[in-house]
Design an enzyme around this catalytic site. Structure first.
Site, PDB file in Angstrom:
ATOM      1  N   ALA A   1     -14.055  -6.491 -29.892  1.00 11.63           N
ATOM      2  CA  ALA A   1     -12.396  -6.848 -29.276  1.00 11.63           C
ATOM      3  C   ALA A   1     -12.242  -8.636 -29.452  1.00 11.63           C
ATOM      4  O   ALA A   1     -11.237  -9.016 -29.915  1.00 11.63           O
ATOM      5  CB  ALA A   1     -12.138  -5.670 -28.317  1.00 11.63           C
TER       6      ALA A   1
ATOM      7  N   ALA B   1     -20.771  -4.982 -25.527  1.00 13.09           N
ATOM      8  CA  ALA B   1     -21.672  -3.482 -25.502  1.00 13.09           C
ATOM      9  C   ALA B   1     -22.065  -3.958 -27.006  1.00 13.09           C
ATOM     10  O   ALA B   1     -22.460  -3.265 -28.099  1.00 13.09           O
ATOM     11  CB  ALA B   1     -20.894  -2.703 -25.205  1.00 13.09           C
ATOM     12  N   THR B   2     -20.987  -4.662 -28.003  1.00 10.06           N
ATOM     13  CA  THR B   2     -20.539  -4.527 -29.123  1.00 10.06           C
ATOM     14  C   THR B   2     -22.032  -4.871 -30.305  1.00 10.06           C
ATOM     15  O   THR B   2     -22.827  -3.951 -31.032  1.00 10.06           O
ATOM     16  CB  THR B   2     -19.902  -5.743 -29.364  1.00 10.06           C
TER      17      THR B   2
ATOM     18  N   ALA C   1     -24.733  -1.718 -29.776  1.00 13.11           N
ATOM     19  CA  ALA C   1     -23.727  -0.214 -30.023  1.00 13.11           C
ATOM     20  C   ALA C   1     -24.738  -0.041 -31.819  1.00 13.11           C
ATOM     21  O   ALA C   1     -24.876  -1.079 -32.712  1.00 13.11           O
ATOM     22  CB  ALA C   1     -22.232  -0.087 -30.879  1.00 13.11           C
TER      23      ALA C   1
ATOM     24  N   ASP D   1     -15.686  -7.429 -14.872  1.00 14.60           N
ATOM     25  CA  ASP D   1     -15.072  -7.724 -14.855  1.00 14.60           C
ATOM     26  C   ASP D   1     -13.604  -8.253 -14.605  1.00 14.60           C
ATOM     27  O   ASP D   1     -12.450  -7.672 -14.120  1.00 14.60           O
ATOM     28  CB  ASP D   1     -15.734  -9.751 -15.469  1.00 14.60           C
TER      29      ASP D   1
ATOM     30  N   ARG E   1     -20.037  15.648 -25.468  1.00 11.74           N
ATOM     31  CA  ARG E   1     -20.669  14.237 -24.527  1.00 11.74           C
ATOM     32  C   ARG E   1     -20.456  15.027 -23.343  1.00 11.74           C
ATOM     33  O   ARG E   1     -21.794  15.422 -21.942  1.00 11.74           O
ATOM     34  CB  ARG E   1     -20.338  13.247 -24.864  1.00 11.74           C
TER      35      ARG E   1
ATOM     36  N   GLU F   1     -12.529  -2.813 -24.617  1.00 11.33           N
ATOM     37  CA  GLU F   1     -12.869  -0.994 -23.700  1.00 11.33           C
ATOM     38  C   GLU F   1     -11.939  -1.293 -22.370  1.00 11.33           C
ATOM     39  O   GLU F   1     -12.378  -1.037 -21.979  1.00 11.33           O
ATOM     40  CB  GLU F   1     -14.186  -1.170 -23.721  1.00 11.33           C
TER      41      GLU F   1
END
Ligand SMILES: Cc1cc2nc3c(=O)[nH]c(=O)nc-3n(C[C@H](O)[C@H](O)[C@H](O)COP(=O)(O)OP(=O)(O)OC[C@H]3O[C@@H](n4cnc5c(N)ncnc54)[C@H](O)[C@@H]3O)c2cc1C
Ligand code: FES
Lengths: 111, 562
Positions: free
Chosen positions: B15, B43-44, B47, B212, B288, B376
């Site tokens: 992002a 996270a990117t 993944a 954060d 999930r 996110e």
């Protein structure tokens, strides 16, 4: 099982010293797992870099492990002594942390 | 040290990097700051799977179908405007990434799209083999390298947003290697700090994912939405210790090969928890949230695996098929001592993604003018549950959009920098002292255990109240003065600042979780099973005079133009 980590510590401009600490582990656990346990149980001021912990994606945890450049998150803990030192060819920041960011991604060109 | 820029982007995941690129394209000067290395901290880069987007390459598709699936998964709580932007704009971003040579897997001359649970048709693009995130990150980093108007700064942890007269005017940061305080004047500020899954003991998070951005937004005066909805990934790796790989990597294995979930009696148990509308296809039985429920219930009933989860077995699949599907990965597993043809692994639900987040309008702007959010860190698009593959699309689409709007605002004049607005955060960091105090690293572990046990996937009034009390106690324990242990790279000071954020964010999860007396999507109340129509509302969390406040609001419906 118990691993003994002989860790080179210190800041730039002072003589480094080696601190030897014991950590209990289960087979398969990484050197990074051991370092994180040491921070939690003994000394939270111990400095080392990491982000991703399991994924080996961030490439931040590189250090000198038994004299070889390697990732703390992929090398396994073993019984007996493992020596840990900061990367030799990078500028020391503190303990096991060195300046690893590409020059054009730093705040200070000289840092 | 003081820096100035048109647009400050906080966080360099998918992002943030896309936001920086788009802000630059729109003519703004940009500082892209990350508390870790650029493009590596969140996270990117971790993944490994798929990206959902209605390209129609595999099968005819339309973004409206993607939207319909997204809204269904969100169980009535999606911000329809944001969800529509995600789905409509997704193809543009995915094709742009293709032009930038990300390397989407291809077959017969078209981009390959895989079927994933909850999607009505094959819609998910990926990069072989388990390289999607690293490829996305590398591609965006390469684009950034080619642009001179973007200053990238790693190891710069943003501590607070500076707000003047209700408008964002910059931020205060800690330069981690030197311990130096840095103030940054910016006409627009974009929060792209990712999620909060580090709040939980078992997670797929990096150390930078303590939430954060949610804390920054709250303290700046913005609102959070849907904070009770934390997605647990049902089959996160548990045992044997697997290092060097993404803990959620069993998903593509299951998806391609159809692994079996077994309890300690070596019995399959998923069927027992399935209802007709939750079945998707032969490989995956449960969505999930239901799979998380099924595994947790088996463990509770004493039928868990030795490490406290379930077994995942591929022993019924011919070795050659496993190798054909996952060649190089099989070798990486062997290096970890895992041979799928001969032994099952143990898996358990792990905190994986956060549906909730910062509340924004369709320009990705928060209630505070000049303060934007994307990725996110944003709440709303996915409602009460997220479809697999939607998160990376969300990061790229919202990143680009937030960057563009932030640049527009910067060029139209904005509030001027005020050192006064930065003072509280500067004073806070300056007040750090070395003193006898609780071990900050141990406190983070305690917080994670608390959230896992009392505010995890299955909640009760009693447990949530225990969580709230314990969080209040931990907040008192850390005190109002930061702890320090060294000059320069100081992990204790970083932990303290992390705890300050994590505790506030954990409370922002527990508060709406306690209030929502129903079960919906990822929020499951054991004392209130089942959906309650009167709860088809979003909950908002804000901070006023140091206290968290909760309010309700009807889900946003209708479409904006993408
Ligand atoms: C292991 C794993 C696998 C996943 N697999 C998939 C998948 O297959 N498909 C899918 O769609 N989604 C997947 N997801 C989810 C998806 O990857 C994320 O939602 C998405 O990448 C988030 O992107 P982002 O840019 O918003 O945040 P991130 O990529 O997390 O980046 C946030 C950045 O902000 C930085 N930051 C945080 N706080 C601060 C601060 N105070 N100051 C400065 N910088 C800060 C962090 O260091 C980090 O670099 C997965 C997530 C994980 C963890
Ligand atoms: S911790 Fe990320 S690569 Fe080792």
């Amino acid at each position: 099982m118990k691993a003994t980590l002989a860790i080179q510590r210190g800041s730039p401009g002072e003589a480094s010293h080696t601190e030897t600490l014991e950590v209990a582990f289960e087979p398969g656990q990484s050197v990074l797992d051991g370092l994180r346990v040491l921070r939690r149980d003994i000394d939270p001021s111990l400095a080392f870099r990491f982000s991703c912990i399991n994924a080996n994606a961030c490439k931040e945890c590189m250090m000198l492990i038994d004299g070889k450049v390697d990732y703390a998150c992929t090398v396994r803990l073993k019984e007996g002594v493992t020596t840990l030192a900061p990367l030799p060819k990078k500028k020391l920041i503190r303990d096991l942390v060195t300046e690893i960011a590409p020059p054009d991604e730093r705040l200070l060109p000289s840092s | 040290m003081h820096l100035e820029t048109d647009v400050l982007v906080i966080g360099a995941g998918g992002a943030g990097m896309y936001a920086a690129l788009e802000a630059d394209r729109a003519g703004a000067s940009v500082i892209l700051a990350d508390r870790s290395l650029i493009g590596r901290g969140g996270a990117t880069v971790m993944a490994q799977m798929t990206v959902a987007v209605a390209l129609g390459e595999q099968t005819p598709d339309h973004w409206e179908y993607h939207l319909a699936d997204t809204l269904t998964a969100g169980r009535g709580l999606c911000d329809e405007r944001l969800a529509a932007i995600l789905c409509e704009d997704g193809p543009r971003r995915i094709r742009e990434m293709d032009d930038w040579k990300v390397g989407w897997a291809r077959e017969d001359g078209h981009i390959k799209q895989a079927q994933a649970p909850g999607h009505d048709r094959p819609r998910c693009v990926y990069v072989d083999f388990l390289s999607t995130g690293p490829a996305v990150s590398r591609t965006l980093r390469t684009q950034l390298n080619g642009v001179s108007g973007i200053r990238r700064i790693g190891d710069l942890a943003i501590v607070d947003i500076a707000v003047r007269d209700g408008e964002a005017c910059g931020a205060v940061a800690l330069h981690v290697p030197t311990g130096r305080i840095v103030t940054i004047a910016a006409r627009s500020v974009v929060i792209a700090t990712g999620g909060l899954t580090r709040l939980y003991r078992r997670n797929s998070a990096s150390s930078n994912m303590g939430g954060d951005g949610y804390a920054l937004a709250l303290r700046a005066g913005a609102e959070l939405i849907d904070m009770e909805f934390v997605q647990f990934f049902p089959i996160g790796h548990l045992a044997p210790r697997l290092v060097g790989m993404d803990p959620i990597m069993w998903d593509p294995f299951r998806y391609k090969l159809g692994g079996k979930l077994l309890n300690s009696e070596m019995q399959e148990f998923e069927e027992g928890y399935a209802s007709a509308d939750t079945r998707s296809d032969g490989n995956y039985v449960l969505t999930r949230d239901l799979a998380t429920y099924a595994i947790s219930k088996e463990v509770e009933a004493g039928r868990g695996s030795p490490a406290g989860g379930a077994y995942l077995s591929f022993q019924h699949i011919p070795e050659a098929d496993i190798r054909r599907a996952f060649g190089p990965v099989v070798d990486r597993l062997a290096a970890n001592g895992i041979d799928l043809a001969r032994q099952p692994v143990e898996v358990a639900p792990i905190a994986h993604y956060h549906m909730g987040g910062i509340r924004v309008d369709d320009a990705l702007q928060t209630k505070i003018a000049g303060l934007y959010a994307c990725g996110e860190a944003v709440g709303g698009a996915n409602g009460a549950n997220r479809l697999s593959g939607n998160a990376i699309t969300e990061a790229l689409v919202f990143g680009a959009r937030a960057g563009r709007h932030a640049a527009l605002r910067a060029s139209n004049g904005a509030v001027a920098w005020s050192a006064e607005a930065a003072r509280p955060a500067v004073d806070l960091v300056n007040s750090a002292t070395r003193r006898d105090a609780p071990n900050t690293a141990a406190m983070i572990v305690e917080l994670q255990a608390l959230m896992a046990e009392k505010a995890g996937p299955f909640r009760t009034d009693e447990n949530l109240r225990i969580a709230a009390d314990a969080l209040a106690r931990l907040t008192r324990d850390i005190g109002e003065t930061p702890l320090s242990s060294a000059d320069g790279f100081d992990p204790v000071l970083v932990d303290w600042l992390d705890l300050r954020n994590m505790l506030l964010v954990a409370q922002s999860v527990v508060l709406p979780a306690l209030a929502r007396t129903e079960s919906r999507g990822a929020h499951q109340r054991e004392d209130y099973p089942g959906l309650d129509d009167s709860w088809a509302v979003n909950q908002l969390v804000s901070l006023s005079d140091g206290r968290l406040e909760l309010s309700r609001s009807a889900p946003v419906t209708g479409r904006g133009a993408a």
